[in-house]
Design a protein around this motif. Sequence first.
Motif, PDB file in Angstrom:
ATOM      1  N   ASP A 227      24.250  -4.850-144.252  1.00 16.14           N
ATOM      2  CA  ASP A 227      23.526  -5.028-145.369  1.00 16.14           C
ATOM      3  C   ASP A 227      21.725  -5.103-145.101  1.00 16.14           C
ATOM      4  O   ASP A 227      20.932  -4.657-145.598  1.00 16.14           O
ATOM      5  CB  ASP A 227      23.880  -6.015-146.628  1.00 16.14           C
ATOM      6  CG  ASP A 227      25.042  -5.659-147.086  1.00 16.14           C
ATOM      7  OD1 ASP A 227      25.716  -4.407-147.410  1.00 16.14           O
ATOM      8  OD2 ASP A 227      25.729  -6.352-148.091  1.00 16.14           O
ATOM      9  N   TRP A 228      21.994  -6.135-143.954  1.00 16.87           N
ATOM     10  CA  TRP A 228      20.389  -6.386-143.633  1.00 16.87           C
ATOM     11  C   TRP A 228      19.720  -5.378-143.090  1.00 16.87           C
ATOM     12  O   TRP A 228      18.634  -5.244-143.365  1.00 16.87           O
ATOM     13  CB  TRP A 228      20.633  -7.502-142.435  1.00 16.87           C
ATOM     14  CG  TRP A 228      19.529  -7.733-141.304  1.00 16.87           C
ATOM     15  CD1 TRP A 228      19.928  -7.436-140.060  1.00 16.87           C
ATOM     16  CD2 TRP A 228      18.327  -8.174-141.578  1.00 16.87           C
ATOM     17  NE1 TRP A 228      18.676  -7.795-139.492  1.00 16.87           N
ATOM     18  CE2 TRP A 228      17.875  -8.537-140.106  1.00 16.87           C
ATOM     19  CE3 TRP A 228      17.827  -8.877-142.765  1.00 16.87           C
ATOM     20  CZ2 TRP A 228      16.630  -8.745-140.074  1.00 16.87           C
ATOM     21  CZ3 TRP A 228      16.478  -9.569-142.440  1.00 16.87           C
ATOM     22  CH2 TRP A 228      15.987  -9.406-141.286  1.00 16.87           C
ATOM     23  N   VAL A 229      20.405  -4.447-142.429  1.00 16.57           N
ATOM     24  CA  VAL A 229      19.737  -3.213-141.568  1.00 16.57           C
ATOM     25  C   VAL A 229      19.537  -2.302-142.739  1.00 16.57           C
ATOM     26  O   VAL A 229      18.675  -1.389-142.557  1.00 16.57           O
ATOM     27  CB  VAL A 229      20.488  -2.878-140.404  1.00 16.57           C
ATOM     28  CG1 VAL A 229      20.094  -3.654-139.333  1.00 16.57           C
ATOM     29  CG2 VAL A 229      21.945  -2.489-140.531  1.00 16.57           C
ATOM     30  N   ASN A 230      20.434  -2.060-143.576  1.00 16.21           N
ATOM     31  CA  ASN A 230      20.351  -1.122-144.706  1.00 16.21           C
ATOM     32  C   ASN A 230      19.199  -1.513-146.018  1.00 16.21           C
ATOM     33  O   ASN A 230      19.236  -0.767-146.978  1.00 16.21           O
ATOM     34  CB  ASN A 230      21.743  -0.769-145.386  1.00 16.21           C
ATOM     35  CG  ASN A 230      22.651   0.135-144.367  1.00 16.21           C
ATOM     36  OD1 ASN A 230      21.922   0.733-143.353  1.00 16.21           O
ATOM     37  ND2 ASN A 230      23.594  -0.004-144.077  1.00 16.21           N
ATOM     38  N   GLY A 231      18.614  -2.613-145.737  1.00 17.16           N
ATOM     39  CA  GLY A 231      17.701  -3.070-146.682  1.00 17.16           C
ATOM     40  C   GLY A 231      18.322  -3.454-148.032  1.00 17.16           C
ATOM     41  O   GLY A 231      17.903  -3.305-148.992  1.00 17.16           O
ATOM     42  N   LYS A 232      19.554  -4.081-147.822  1.00 19.57           N
ATOM     43  CA  LYS A 232      20.326  -4.288-149.132  1.00 19.57           C
ATOM     44  C   LYS A 232      20.399  -5.798-149.333  1.00 19.57           C
ATOM     45  O   LYS A 232      21.149  -6.283-150.434  1.00 19.57           O
ATOM     46  CB  LYS A 232      21.749  -3.725-149.104  1.00 19.57           C
ATOM     47  CG  LYS A 232      21.588  -2.419-149.238  1.00 19.57           C
ATOM     48  CD  LYS A 232      23.035  -1.741-149.397  1.00 19.57           C
ATOM     49  CE  LYS A 232      22.766  -0.096-149.540  1.00 19.57           C
ATOM     50  NZ  LYS A 232      23.855   0.383-148.885  1.00 19.57           N
ATOM     51  N   THR A 419      10.079 -14.437-150.436  1.00 15.41           N
ATOM     52  CA  THR A 419       9.127 -13.491-149.813  1.00 15.41           C
ATOM     53  C   THR A 419       9.969 -12.310-149.137  1.00 15.41           C
ATOM     54  O   THR A 419       9.572 -11.237-149.241  1.00 15.41           O
ATOM     55  CB  THR A 419       8.283 -14.293-148.795  1.00 15.41           C
ATOM     56  OG1 THR A 419       7.981 -15.466-149.239  1.00 15.41           O
ATOM     57  CG2 THR A 419       6.934 -13.334-148.510  1.00 15.41           C
ATOM     58  N   LEU A 420      10.808 -12.713-148.401  1.00 12.62           N
ATOM     59  CA  LEU A 420      11.663 -11.683-147.557  1.00 12.62           C
ATOM     60  C   LEU A 420      12.102 -10.546-148.549  1.00 12.62           C
ATOM     61  O   LEU A 420      12.263  -9.262-148.250  1.00 12.62           O
ATOM     62  CB  LEU A 420      12.494 -12.318-146.720  1.00 12.62           C
ATOM     63  CG  LEU A 420      13.268 -11.574-145.582  1.00 12.62           C
ATOM     64  CD1 LEU A 420      12.266 -10.888-144.812  1.00 12.62           C
ATOM     65  CD2 LEU A 420      14.264 -12.453-144.838  1.00 12.62           C
ATOM     66  N   THR A 421      13.033 -11.194-149.572  1.00 14.35           N
ATOM     67  CA  THR A 421      13.806 -10.191-150.506  1.00 14.35           C
ATOM     68  C   THR A 421      12.841  -9.359-151.298  1.00 14.35           C
ATOM     69  O   THR A 421      13.183  -8.132-151.532  1.00 14.35           O
ATOM     70  CB  THR A 421      14.837 -10.879-151.198  1.00 14.35           C
ATOM     71  OG1 THR A 421      14.157 -12.030-151.822  1.00 14.35           O
ATOM     72  CG2 THR A 421      15.839 -11.624-150.552  1.00 14.35           C
ATOM     73  N   ASP A 422      11.731 -10.096-151.727  1.00 16.28           N
ATOM     74  CA  ASP A 422      10.731  -9.046-152.500  1.00 16.28           C
ATOM     75  C   ASP A 422      10.243  -8.082-151.739  1.00 16.28           C
ATOM     76  O   ASP A 422       9.919  -7.018-152.261  1.00 16.28           O
ATOM     77  CB  ASP A 422       9.545 -10.051-152.633  1.00 16.28           C
ATOM     78  CG  ASP A 422       9.739 -10.911-154.161  1.00 16.28           C
ATOM     79  OD1 ASP A 422      10.857 -10.650-154.824  1.00 16.28           O
ATOM     80  OD2 ASP A 422       8.954 -11.869-154.565  1.00 16.28           O
ATOM     81  N   TYR A 423       9.788  -8.279-150.362  1.00 13.02           N
ATOM     82  CA  TYR A 423       9.329  -7.312-149.547  1.00 13.02           C
ATOM     83  C   TYR A 423      10.566  -6.189-149.348  1.00 13.02           C
ATOM     84  O   TYR A 423       9.968  -5.058-149.377  1.00 13.02           O
ATOM     85  CB  TYR A 423       8.795  -7.983-148.332  1.00 13.02           C
ATOM     86  CG  TYR A 423       8.091  -6.783-147.484  1.00 13.02           C
ATOM     87  CD1 TYR A 423       7.047  -6.150-147.865  1.00 13.02           C
ATOM     88  CD2 TYR A 423       8.898  -6.244-146.342  1.00 13.02           C
ATOM     89  CE1 TYR A 423       6.135  -5.314-147.349  1.00 13.02           C
ATOM     90  CE2 TYR A 423       8.145  -5.183-145.706  1.00 13.02           C
ATOM     91  CZ  TYR A 423       6.880  -4.691-146.196  1.00 13.02           C
ATOM     92  OH  TYR A 423       6.289  -3.575-145.318  1.00 13.02           O
ATOM     93  N   THR A 424      11.505  -6.619-149.197  1.00 14.29           N
ATOM     94  CA  THR A 424      12.728  -5.683-148.872  1.00 14.29           C
ATOM     95  C   THR A 424      12.651  -4.936-150.030  1.00 14.29           C
ATOM     96  O   THR A 424      12.887  -3.455-149.946  1.00 14.29           O
ATOM     97  CB  THR A 424      14.142  -6.210-148.641  1.00 14.29           C
ATOM     98  OG1 THR A 424      13.793  -7.288-147.711  1.00 14.29           O
ATOM     99  CG2 THR A 424      15.040  -5.477-148.238  1.00 14.29           C
ATOM    100  N   LYS A 425      12.705  -5.323-151.369  1.00 14.55           N
ATOM    101  CA  LYS A 425      12.797  -4.511-152.604  1.00 14.55           C
ATOM    102  C   LYS A 425      11.789  -3.616-152.518  1.00 14.55           C
ATOM    103  O   LYS A 425      11.765  -2.251-152.755  1.00 14.55           O
ATOM    104  CB  LYS A 425      13.008  -5.499-153.780  1.00 14.55           C
ATOM    105  CG  LYS A 425      14.362  -5.545-153.909  1.00 14.55           C
ATOM    106  CD  LYS A 425      14.179  -6.404-155.531  1.00 14.55           C
ATOM    107  CE  LYS A 425      13.880  -8.089-155.206  1.00 14.55           C
ATOM    108  NZ  LYS A 425      13.949  -8.900-155.960  1.00 14.55           N
ATOM    109  N   SER A 426      10.459  -3.832-152.216  1.00 11.07           N
ATOM    110  CA  SER A 426       9.258  -3.416-152.316  1.00 11.07           C
ATOM    111  C   SER A 426       9.228  -1.938-151.469  1.00 11.07           C
ATOM    112  O   SER A 426       8.379  -0.832-151.719  1.00 11.07           O
ATOM    113  CB  SER A 426       7.954  -4.047-152.324  1.00 11.07           C
ATOM    114  OG  SER A 426       7.759  -4.074-150.902  1.00 11.07           O
TER     115      SER A 426
END
Length: 438
Positions: A227-232, A419-426
Amino acid sequence: MKIKKQKLRKKLILFILITIAIMGGLFVYFLSSQKEDTEVLVFYHWWTSSGEQAALNALIEVFSEQNPDVTVIPTPVSGGGGFELIEIIKPLVFAREAPDAFQMHAGYETKPYFEAGLLESVDNIWKSECLEKVIPEVVQSMCKFNGHYYSVPIDIHRYNLVWYNKELLDKNNINPAELTTWDSFFEACDRLKGNGVEYPVQIGRDWTEAHLFESIIASQGIDFYEDWVNGKITSPNNEMLLNSLKIFKKYMSYANPDYSSLEWNEVTERIINREGAFNVMGDWANGEFKVSGMVYNKDYGTFTVPGTGKMYGLVIDTFQRPKYIKHATNLERWLKVVGSKEGQDAFNPWKGSISARIDTNISKYDLYQKLAIFDFISAQYMLPSVVHGSGAPESFRVKLNKIISEFATDLDINKTAKTLTDYTKSISKEFTTEWQLN
Ligand code: GAL
């Protein structure tokens, strides 16, 4: 009549002279470009530590033996992980001023250049050197875009490792083989601390912190890593994400306070000097132990990051074929040496890594590397590294570095998760590779 003939002759002479001049000019141009091409190979790299330099010199030696007329001009840009080099190389390549070659990780890191049409395929090298027969599929796939090869790998590094000073562990009755969980690892740290080792774990600046964090992510299991490498991982309440941050925070409570000023090899130096017992780092650290004269399993050792025993965290260095370069023939020669058995078996024994080829001459490698070859063959899961360029988009790796480096100082778990999850979503659209690791 006479005048006409004279005029004609003059015109003919002029024509011949101009033709000779043009041909001569073209000939000189051809000669000079030929000369230039046979003389020089300019490439950029970030291999500036002692082990890295020894490895690079060994590779250049093989190249020079095979191409004695070519002067190799390596241009070092110090800064582990290549974060500094990329800042310099990107504008050069985009301005069509690329050096003949430059070091780069396989996978996502190469993508921006490929997408901008600034790389030529290296299919012909893979074909002429029969690389598909000797390079494992997992590596092959990371060197391709749209079914074509765009890089030639030189090594396979492993990142999910803890390096230790054997004397310190022996003195404190710590058996590294038992440190398979974070709890047992932190108990060992407590014991070391209790016995006067002030900072049992040693860590360095920015990317080395992200490196640790990525290893902790892996320790939460393969599904979470996928999930981490797939941006999930997009929820700030994700239990495993919060758990990873908690482990990181605890780890930092045993760490040297001057972490933000140390390069990775200075950290290895501290393990060598018994200033600390443990350091999470890739097996390029093996090169540092080696050049300092230490012997694996006698003076130093390694174990997989707790919880990642079945995983091989992949870091793969490669070279490409940039467009608009000055010495294309020499690059072609370089790529052949990079992919060759001889080149790889000269480079990797010093680099600490294993060859990217399965037909490696195993007798050239140390005990750590022999075990790593075995682990690579028998590992259950292959993990593309985000921090080292392959696993996720370039923007993600750069941002991750900043976020984790801030976290190392403020240790604010909830803020970091957000911050990390917001950025991943963006940047969700940039995660174009759907990794299947399980
Ligand atoms: C990695 C690279 C290795 C090693 C390390 C430290 O990203 O792949 O070759 O040199 O950085 O600089």
